[in-house]
Design a protein around this motif. Sequence first.
Motif, PDB file in Angstrom:
ATOM      1  N   ALA A   1     -28.800   0.038  40.789  1.00 12.09           N
ATOM      2  CA  ALA A   1     -29.261  -1.324  41.035  1.00 12.09           C
ATOM      3  C   ALA A   1     -29.051  -2.177  39.791  1.00 12.09           C
ATOM      4  CB  ALA A   1     -30.736  -1.320  41.430  1.00 12.09           C
TER       5      ALA A   1
ATOM      6  N   SER B   1     -30.297   4.318  39.808  1.00 13.61           N
ATOM      7  CA  SER B   1     -29.956   4.120  41.214  1.00 13.61           C
ATOM      8  C   SER B   1     -28.716   3.262  41.407  1.00 13.61           C
ATOM      9  CB  SER B   1     -31.126   3.478  41.953  1.00 13.61           C
ATOM     10  OG  SER B   1     -31.288   2.134  41.526  1.00 13.61           O
TER      11      SER B   1
ATOM     12  N   VAL C   1     -37.000   2.312  44.079  1.00 15.13           N
ATOM     13  CA  VAL C   1     -35.686   1.719  43.831  1.00 15.13           C
ATOM     14  C   VAL C   1     -34.607   2.535  44.527  1.00 15.13           C
ATOM     15  CG1 VAL C   1     -34.007   1.116  42.057  1.00 15.13           C
ATOM     16  CG2 VAL C   1     -36.436   0.686  41.659  1.00 15.13           C
TER      17      VAL C   1
ATOM     18  N   CYS D   1     -32.755   0.264  47.353  1.00 10.83           N
ATOM     19  CA  CYS D   1     -31.630  -0.438  46.733  1.00 10.83           C
ATOM     20  C   CYS D   1     -30.332   0.347  46.870  1.00 10.83           C
ATOM     21  CB  CYS D   1     -31.905  -0.679  45.251  1.00 10.83           C
ATOM     22  SG  CYS D   1     -33.250  -1.825  44.919  1.00 10.83           S
ATOM     23  N   ASP D   2     -29.318  -0.312  47.398  1.00 10.06           N
ATOM     24  CA  ASP D   2     -27.960   0.214  47.320  1.00 10.06           C
ATOM     25  C   ASP D   2     -27.382  -0.177  45.963  1.00 10.06           C
ATOM     26  OD1 ASP D   2     -27.604   1.444  49.863  1.00 10.06           O
ATOM     27  OD2 ASP D   2     -27.475  -0.549  50.784  1.00 10.06           O
TER      28      ASP D   2
ATOM     29  N   LEU E   1     -33.657   1.459  37.290  1.00 10.21           N
ATOM     30  CA  LEU E   1     -32.661   0.649  37.999  1.00 10.21           C
ATOM     31  C   LEU E   1     -31.255   1.198  37.765  1.00 10.21           C
ATOM     32  CD1 LEU E   1     -33.946  -2.979  37.304  1.00 10.21           C
ATOM     33  CD2 LEU E   1     -34.760  -1.272  38.926  1.00 10.21           C
TER      34      LEU E   1
ATOM     35  N   ARG F   1     -33.645  -6.953  46.403  1.00 12.16           N
ATOM     36  CA  ARG F   1     -34.356  -6.073  47.332  1.00 12.16           C
ATOM     37  C   ARG F   1     -35.777  -5.775  46.873  1.00 12.16           C
ATOM     38  NH1 ARG F   1     -31.518  -3.116  50.867  1.00 12.16           N
ATOM     39  NH2 ARG F   1     -33.582  -3.011  51.825  1.00 12.16           N
TER      40      ARG F   1
ATOM     41  N   ASP G   1     -27.434  -3.852  44.420  1.00 14.05           N
ATOM     42  CA  ASP G   1     -28.598  -4.647  44.801  1.00 14.05           C
ATOM     43  C   ASP G   1     -29.418  -4.988  43.568  1.00 14.05           C
ATOM     44  OD1 ASP G   1     -28.022  -4.734  47.477  1.00 14.05           O
ATOM     45  OD2 ASP G   1     -29.316  -3.050  48.020  1.00 14.05           O
ATOM     46  N   GLU G   2     -30.191  -6.047  43.662  1.00 11.92           N
ATOM     47  CA  GLU G   2     -30.890  -6.564  42.494  1.00 11.92           C
ATOM     48  C   GLU G   2     -32.390  -6.299  42.541  1.00 11.92           C
ATOM     49  OE1 GLU G   2     -27.853 -10.283  41.520  1.00 11.92           O
ATOM     50  OE2 GLU G   2     -29.897 -10.691  42.251  1.00 11.92           O
ATOM     51  N   VAL G   3     -32.952  -6.083  41.352  1.00 10.52           N
ATOM     52  CA  VAL G   3     -34.394  -5.930  41.169  1.00 10.52           C
ATOM     53  C   VAL G   3     -34.826  -6.936  40.110  1.00 10.52           C
ATOM     54  CG1 VAL G   3     -36.268  -4.399  40.469  1.00 10.52           C
ATOM     55  CG2 VAL G   3     -34.319  -3.477  41.760  1.00 10.52           C
TER      56      VAL G   3
ATOM     57  N   ARG H   1     -29.069 -10.730  47.083  1.00 11.91           N
ATOM     58  CA  ARG H   1     -28.984  -9.297  46.814  1.00 11.91           C
ATOM     59  C   ARG H   1     -30.307  -8.702  46.327  1.00 11.91           C
ATOM     60  NH1 ARG H   1     -23.961  -6.903  46.406  1.00 11.91           N
ATOM     61  NH2 ARG H   1     -25.205  -5.015  46.626  1.00 11.91           N
TER      62      ARG H   1
END
Length: 364
Positions: A131, A129, A102, A106-107, A126, A158, A110-112, A156
């Motif tokens: 995310a 980070s 992650v 992921c910036d 998440l 990732r 950004d989505e997970v 978005r």
Amino acid sequence: MSDTPADLPTPRSNVLAIPAYVPGKPPTARPGLTSYKLSSNENPFPPLPGVLEAATAAVAHLNRYPDMGSTDLYAALGAHLDVPTDHLAVATGSVGLLYQLVGAYCDPGDEVVHAWRSFEAYPIALATSGAVGRAVPLLADGRHDLGAMADAIGERTRVVVVCTPNNPTGPAVTQAELDAFLARVPTRVLVVVDEAYVEFVRSDDPIDGVATMRAHANVVLTRTFSKAYGLAGLRVGYAVAHPEVAATLRVVSLPFGVSAVAQAAAIASLAEQEAMVARVDELVARRGHLLAGLRAQGWPVPDAQGNFVWLPFPGEPAATLAFAAAADEAGIVVRPFPGDGVRISVGEAEACERVLAVAAAFRG
């Protein structure tokens, strides 16, 4: 009155929002009664043959740093999985790999996409980070709703995480289901197949993770020595991925994160496949016994493919905690998720019998 200075530096806002991880608590000592910890999905068997000797030999060199390249462990894993070593990355458990994935892909913002309820470390990783999690509810039988997860993928997104078998509910994703899902996932999205309990799967259509990774460059497998191999106390996990992804994981890994003792123990464990499989088969048999017994009592237990079973208590936080308290009184500690259910690890044979007795009494 607080003595904290008013100008004390504060963490980032996303760090302050991180949910606390709730570990499985140790059992309460009960006079005249052997207590059992069934709250952390630990392997009840001791280390495999030769592991203590290998670990002890490594302890003699604690004045030296571990091999940062994990050269011998990569060689052993590569031979075991029949993959080149540049397809591998090791870390402090599979959860360590998740943090690295992650963080690397992921910036902030950004989505997970992941299922829920699933492994409780996902939201923590998440949030760390920055995310954003897109949690997709499980189906009523505790399985991943892969169709809804595919629908949840947006611009978005990732990373997508597929936990199979799902912790804590137990069902595993089939190869056919995973193939159909991957056909809908854009190749720009990394698909993490979390296989922490892969050795316990006995389904009709099990995932061939390595073959799936070879066929899809955006698939990465995460696995661990904590469960089937019984090395939970040493924290060794590994990822299997295409070389570019594996190299990224190695770049962002904590230097010297996997200790020399852990590396030695993992290598020795890989050499004892026959003993490991025999122990896993015994736990699978106990799992089947638990599953059959609980269902015979009327509990709606979903399919169990890990080293645990799940008792659903949807929308009943008080009942969830009451069951955990009843188990504790009987000398077994389980893992309650208030309002969702109770996860019970498959442990010693006597512990399994006590679980059935508590469940029968509670239901009655």
